[in-house]
Design a protein around this motif. Structure first.
Motif: not given
Length: 275
Positions: A221-230
């Motif tokens: 039902g819910v998603y999470l994303l942890l991203a890094t700026k390259r």
């Protein structure tokens, strides 16, 4: 691991009313647990959370400057007055007041799906984040039972003070991030039980969470994303790129021979050119 249910009198935001109180409470509890785990060891100086003050995503983070920002789509809601959280600043999600390369961490808890222009919001985040800066995003999954019920609720009218939501698919959001130069480091899903109005029935169906986590995580039902700026093309130093400097051309160098005898001068052929 099943998230701990946190009972709170402020756990139901107006924009989540269509999902019911049990789902809203579980959603807040799951995201709080994930933020506490993922952001505790993210280092830097400046961190911003934009929206949903009930989620204290930065409470375990140790950056010296942490701001709770109120977006434009929450200006007329009762959420901030009921959450006992004092806002540090108000801003438009499509125009951030910070200069480029100035923030180390940005948290967008269901911000993109409530912004009038989510792509413009992401572009602003990419602008203000420093190279190697971190971005945490949470959103309701339109492919899930929770996402379907949330969309259906808003189509039927929803709440007066609830902003319009346009749920973003998980894969579409990943494509946007890749185009803006982000690399996804962590992706997680939660919530596979139906959105019911009874906590008792949701507890009876808790076995669906274990099954969904194992066999069909993409339908959470819910998603999470942890991203890094390259930043491609090398490192940045004081805002400037390293540039390649060509070496000077090789030149002939006179070299005195060590085998010359006393009284004998070096011949003109004792000039050695580098290979």
């Amino acid at each position: 691991m099943e998230p701990q249910i946190i009972e709170s009198k402020h756990s139901s935001a107006a924009w989540l009313a269509g999902l019911g109180q049990p789902v809203a409470t579980r959603l807040l509890s799951w995201e709080q647990q994930q933020a506490d785990e993922l952001l505790a060891d993210v280092f830097g100086y400046h961190a911003v959370q934009l929206g949903w003050p009930e989620l204290q995503a930065l409470r375990t983070n140790r950056m010296p400057h942490r701001w709770m920002a109120q977006p434009e789509f929450e200006f007329n809601t009762s959420m901030w007055g009921a959450s006992d959280i004092v806002t540090d600043l108000c801003l438009d999600s499509r125009a951030w007041p910070w200069p480029a390369d100035s923030l180390d961490l940005v948290v967008l808890p269901h911000t993109l799906e409530r912004s009038m222009d989510p792509h413009a919001c992401l572009r602003e985040v990419a602008r203000v984040l420093i190279p190697e800066g971190q971005l945490l995003i949470t959103g309701l999954n339109p492919l899930s039972c929770w996402g379907w019920q949330q969309t259906r609720s808003h189509r039927r009218g929803g709440q007066i003070d609830a902003p319009t939501t346009a749920l973003l698919a998980y894969q579409r959001l990943r494509d946007w991030l890749r185009l803006l130069g982000f690399e996804v480091q962590v992706s997680r899903f939660g919530g596979w039980t139906p959105a019911l109005g009874s906590e008792r029935w949701m507890q009876r169906l808790s076995w669906m969470d274990a099954m969904g986590q194992r066999w069909c995580p993409i339908l959470g039902g819910v998603y999470l994303l942890l991203a890094t700026k390259r930043v491609p093309g090398g490192l940045l130093l004081n805002g400037r790129r390293w540039r390649t400097v060509r070496s000077p051309a090789a030149a002939t160098v006179p070299l005195a021979r060590s085998d010359t005898t006393i009284g004998r001068q070096a011949a003109s052929k004792d000039i050695v050119e580098p290979r």
